[in-house]
Write an enzyme that holds these catalytic residues in place. Structure first.
Site, mmCIF file in Angstrom:
data_model
loop_
_atom_site.group_PDB
_atom_site.id
_atom_site.type_symbol
_atom_site.label_atom_id
_atom_site.label_comp_id
_atom_site.label_asym_id
_atom_site.label_seq_id
_atom_site.Cartn_x
_atom_site.Cartn_y
_atom_site.Cartn_z
ATOM 1 N N GLY A 690 0.442 -1.431 -0.359
ATOM 2 C CA GLY A 690 -0.096 0.097 0.446
ATOM 3 C C GLY A 690 1.006 1.595 0.129
ATOM 4 O O GLY A 690 2.042 0.994 -0.419
ATOM 5 N N LYS A 709 2.658 -5.457 8.755
ATOM 6 C CA LYS A 709 2.451 -4.522 8.767
ATOM 7 C C LYS A 709 3.945 -3.461 8.215
ATOM 8 O O LYS A 709 4.160 -2.875 9.849
ATOM 9 C CB LYS A 709 1.471 -3.385 8.425
ATOM 10 C CG LYS A 709 1.709 -1.946 7.445
ATOM 11 C CD LYS A 709 0.917 -1.376 7.870
ATOM 12 C CE LYS A 709 -0.831 -1.267 7.522
ATOM 13 N NZ LYS A 709 -1.705 -0.126 7.885
ATOM 14 N N ASP A 805 -10.464 7.804 6.989
ATOM 15 C CA ASP A 805 -10.538 7.021 6.183
ATOM 16 C C ASP A 805 -10.864 5.165 5.577
ATOM 17 O O ASP A 805 -10.869 4.478 5.610
ATOM 18 C CB ASP A 805 -9.413 6.818 5.591
ATOM 19 C CG ASP A 805 -8.817 6.187 4.773
ATOM 20 O OD1 ASP A 805 -7.514 5.321 4.215
ATOM 21 O OD2 ASP A 805 -9.229 6.404 3.170
#
Length: 976
Positions: A690, A709, A805
């Site tokens: 991402g 992540k 978001d």
């Protein structure tokens, strides 16, 4: 430890020789309470062993013998286990730990608090079952366990309470049934069990034995079957709320015998049949809500003769006329009857005898004129009459109703001139008069409508010019007046509308040029001036409008060339057809996809079929331009390749060296080590990339799987996102929020370790050829899960958290397609009072999901998330992405509304969905459109969204997952 014990022993012995030993002993117990709790706010700072007595300590109350009788630490920001040492205070009768973060189970030894009469543990994080031993405290009169995570059943032993008057355990995770044993607590005055995922079951008839009961709140408890006849024994009941269940049958006549009842809420059940007779007995009834059922027949005249304050019967199948008697109630202030089949006219004296504030009768078959007296008391705020057959004029009296805030009259047969004063009402923020037959002018008194945000008067017969005073409405966000007979020039004052996001004046008789200074409309998103008599050149400054993405100037007489500055815009829709434009089409638009945007301009040239062919010189020039572009692009690609190679080489070396695992922070008890995580960070394990980094799938030695992540090493922005994510997820605990196991920040390496979600993101499943896995029941389950997660962030976190978001790619799915909100890298913790609006320095979020007011004003609150969530709902219903090119430049919400109006639900609904569920899909679509209202004030809170979804779920069959496992359609944790 040994030395500490000796000191404590010496301290205790010294107390034994103190003349006030009993008091000091209580001080010792309270200091042990303090030691057992985390106190980040310093609420217990003045609890000190320097005081001879604790009676002056924060939250402590003593009797006249200096014995502690009350410990009240409400809202003290405390966390940790329940402080059992408090039960050693011999005279203690009251404990209140409400609104903290106590995160343990309630010990069985709670029964040692023998003299308690008052116990309030609401708004905490308690887990586990309620101890049966609590019923051993026979003196208890008040118990409040609201808004926790208690699970299991209410103990049968609770039937042994003999003095208990109040029992509140709303908003928990209780999954047993409503126990009949509660019917033995005849002392009860208030019983509140609402918003628990109880197993489906009948309403216990034994509750009818509670003859002292005044409040019964069992909303959203998965109750089934009829209301027991035994409830006629609730002779003192004042508030009866059984809403949001699956109660069936007609509303029983026994309700009419509850003479003391003040408020009845039965909305969102499965009641059928007619409302019963006998309402004249309910002389105390003030509030009645039976909305969202399947009631038929007429509204009883007896009901309307009562001194009601509000009457909600919306979304039923009621027919006939509204009784004239409702207008005689001296207390009526709220009347909502929308979504029925009512006919006839409104009562002529409605509003004459009471201070009417809200009237909503939309979506019926009502006709006749609008009553003259609606605002006689001067407090009417909401007047909603849309989609009926009202005729005649708007009464002059409404022009003097300065309290009005929201007016909607679209879709009727109203005619005549609109009263001049009506245009200038000072508090109106929404004026919707679309689709009528109004004539006359827009009055220049409109300058008085300083609060007006939406002015929609399209599809009427208005004439004259647009008054220049319209340009003084500094709060105006939408001005829609298409399909009228307006003439004259567009007032130059309109360029001063700094908040204007939509201007639609198409299909009128406007003339003149586009006003100079149009570039000052910094927030304008849509400009539609099609089918008028405008002329002159298209202003070059239009290309400087920063957020314009819809431009339609077709069917006018614009001349000259197309400004090349239009290439600066990010247009989703461009239409300049049927004008008198000439010259070449700007290179960006010289493509076949834009063909229809330029047809009907005889002097316009470009390499598009249907336009004049360019000269040979132009062809040669174009060829050279293309050739140069190829060489430039090739050079850029080569340089990018070299940079990427160098970066990957350095990164590979760094990976080979390993990462020094320091500064690890864990948020849960871990069954793995950080070194095991590091060993699995290999390219072969990458499952996603991402904007902020890579995501790895890590299979641990114990068989557990986690997602890791690893953030890119590049900017302060990544550092900010890391800190925000850790700060937010580190203290959030909810089944619909993705769990953050731990984090690592060594400066050069930033890792976030999450629970692994095997079904990936909702966006991937929905839009990458896997939507067949998402049948209607699964989609609805996902919506409800995500809504509950957001509701927790908005309403149950202190302070509130705005995600900023919300999108389908940030909703992750577990093995049972349970949904969890993820990616809090741009979340905002609201620190303003009452969760107010905060201003941001830059827009964050994803294209297609950003709320209009956020893009215009950079002001953010929970309403921004609600808009984004509404887009997710529309995605699930339509199967389309928010930026689908087929929308012709419109956003998803606008496309859905337009398509519904023109072609119906079948052209909106995802064709892969089973039409068997069309009714439920329509209702979910309504919720999505409500969430995407252009005005934030019109969007419901996430708490209300969850309630609406649960009400809809109660009318659905059981949800079945792909493995055949059955889930009750609303068997979810409720945090509202």
């Amino acid at each position: 430890m040994a030395s500490a014990f000796i000191l404590l022993l010496l301290f205790t012995v010294s107390l034994c020789f103190h003349p006030n030993f009993a008091i000091n002993q209580e001080s010792l117990y309270l200091l042990r309470v303090k030691d057992s709790l985390s106190d980040p706010a310093g609420s217990l700072n003045n609890w000190s062993d320097r005081d001879a007595t604790p009676c002056n300590w924060t939250g402590i109350v003593c009797d006249n013998r200096n014995s502690v009788i009350s410990v009240n630490l409400t809202g003290a920001s405390l966390s940790g286990p329940f402080p059992m040492f408090v039960c050693r205070l011999p005279s203690l009768s009251m404990i209140s730990l409400s609104n903290n973060s106590i995160n343990s189970s309630l010990p069985v030894t709670i029964s040692s608090c023998r003299n308690l009469t008052y116990l309030d543990l609401s708004d905490n994080l308690f887990v586990g079952t309620i101890p049966y031993s609590l019923a051993d405290i026979h003196s208890l009169r008040y118990i409040n366990f609201e808004a926790n995570n208690f699970s299991g059943e209410i103990p049968e032993s609770f039937g042994n309470f003999q003095l208990l008057e109040t029992f509140k355990i709303n908003e928990n995770l209780l999954n047993g049934t409503v126990p009949a044993a509660l019917g033995r607590i005849t002392s009860l005055k208030s019983l509140e069990l609402a918003y628990n995922p109880f197993s489906p079951g009948r309403l216990p008839p034994e509750l009818g034995n509670l003859t002292n009961l005044e409040v019964l709140w069992l909303s959203h408890c998965h109750l089934e079957g009829p209301i027991p006849e035994s409830f006629v024994g609730l002779s003192r009941i004042k508030n009866l709320d059984l809403s949001g269940n699956r109660l069936t049958g007609p509303i029983p006549s026994l309700i009419c015998k509850l003479k003391s009842v003040v408020q009845i809420e039965l909305y969102a059940n499965l009641f059928t049949g007619k409302l019963p007779a006998g309402w004249s007995n309910l002389t105390e009834l003030r509030r009645f809500d039976a909305a969202m059922n399947n009631l038929t027949g007429t509204i009883p005249d007896e009901l309307c003769e009562l001194p009601l304050e509000w009457l909600n019967l919306y979304e039923n199948q009621l027919n006939g006329q509204i009784p004239e008697s409702i207008a005689k109630s001296p207390n009526l202030y709220d009347l909502r009857l929308f979504g029925n089949q009512l006919s006839g006219s409104l009562p002529s004296e409605l509003g004459k005898n009471s201070a009417l504030q809200t009237l909503d009768v939309s979506h019926n078959n009502l006709s006749g004129v609008i009553p003259e007296h609606l605002c006689q008391r001067g407090v009417l705020e909401e007047l909603v009459l849309i989609y009926n057959s009202f005729s005649g004029n708007i009464p002059e009296s409404l022009g003097k109703c300065r309290s009005l805030m929201r007016i909607r009259m679209r879709g009727n047969q109203l005619s005549g001139e609109i009263p001049a004063d009506f245009w200038g009402l000072p508090h109106v923020y929404l004026l919707d008069l679309d689709s009528n037959a109004f004539s006359g002018n827009i009055s220049n008194k409109i300058f008085g409508a300083r609060n007006l945000s939406t002015l929609s008067v399209s599809e009427n017969m208005l004439s004259g010019s647009i008054p220049r005073e319209t340009g003084s409405l500094e709060n105006l966000v939408e001005f829609s007046a298409h399909d009228n007979h307006l003439g004259g020039e567009i007032p130059s004052s309109l360029v001063h509308l700094g908040q204007l996001g939509k201007l639609d004046l198409s299909n009128n008789h406007l003339s003149g040029e586009i006003p100079r200074g149009v570039k000052d409309l910094k927030q304008l998103n849509e400009l539609n001036l099609a089918n008028n008599r405008l002329y002159g050149e298209i202003p070059d400054e239009i290309g400087s409008m920063p957020v314009l993405n819809y431009l339609d100037l077709s069917r006018n007489t614009f001349s000259g060339s197309i400004p090349r500055s239009l290439q600066n815009l990010k247009l989703n829709m461009l239409n300049l057809s049927n004008n008198q434009l000439s010259g070449e089409v700007p290179p960006l638009f010289a493509k076949e996809v834009y063909r229809d945007s330029f047809l009907g301009n005889p002097g316009l040239c470009g390499d598009i079929a249907g336009l004049c062919n360019p000269t040979g010189e132009n062809r040669s020039r174009a060829f050279l331009w293309v050739l140069r572009s190829i060489f430039v692009i090739a050079g850029i690609v080569f340089l990018v390749g070299v940079v990427c190679f160098v970066w990957k080489y350095k990164n590979a070396k760094k990976m080979n060296k390993g990462v020094i695992m320091t500064k690890w922070t864990s948020f849960h008890k871990l069954g793995f080590s950080e070194f095991e995580i590091n060993e699995c960070l290999k390219e072969a394990n990458v499952i996603g990339r991402g904007a902020s980094g890579k995501v790895y799938k890590v299979v641990l030695s114990n068989g557990e799987i986690v997602a890791v992540k690893k953030l890119w090493e590049r900017s302060d922005k990544i550092e900010d996102e890391f800190e925000i994510e850790v700060e937010t997820l580190g203290k959030v605990r909810h089944k619909n929020i993705v769990k953050l196991w731990c984090s690592c920040n060594t400066g050069s390496c930033k890792l976030l370790v999450y629970e692994y979600m095997p079904n990936g993101s909702l966006g991937d499943l929905l839009h990458i050829n896997k939507s067949k896995l998402l049948n209607w029941r699964t989609r609805f389950k996902i919506v409800l899960d995500a809504a509950e997660g957001l509701s927790y962030l908005h309403h149950d976190c202190v302070p509130s958290i705005v995600h900023r978001d919300v999108k389908s790619n940030n909703i992750l799915l577990d093995e049972n397609f349970g949904a969890k909100i993820s990616d809090f890298g741009v979340a905002k913790i609201l620190k303003t009072v009452n969760q107010g609006v905060e201003s941001m320095s830059v827009i964050v979020g994803s294209r297609g999901y950003i709320a209009p007011e956020y893009a215009y004003t950079l002001r953010v609150n929970e309403k921004s998330d609600i808009y984004s969530f509404g887009i997710v709902i529309l995605e699930l219903v339509t199967g389309r992405t928010p930026t689908d090119p087929d929308f012709g430049g419109k956003d998803l919400a606008t496309w859905v509304c337009m398509t519904l109006d023109k072609e119906g639900i079948d052209h909106v609904m995802d064709p892969s969905l089973d039409s068997e569920f069309k009714e439920q899909i329509c209702r979910l679509l309504d919720i999505g459109l409500l969430c995407t209202s252009s005005l934030p004030i019109n969007r419901p809170s996430m708490r209300t969204v969850v309630k609406m979804l649960q009400a809809l779920a109660n009318n659905m069959p059981n949800v079945v997952d792909k493995d055949g496992k059955t889930f009750p359609s609303c068997d979810q944790e409720s945090m509202v």
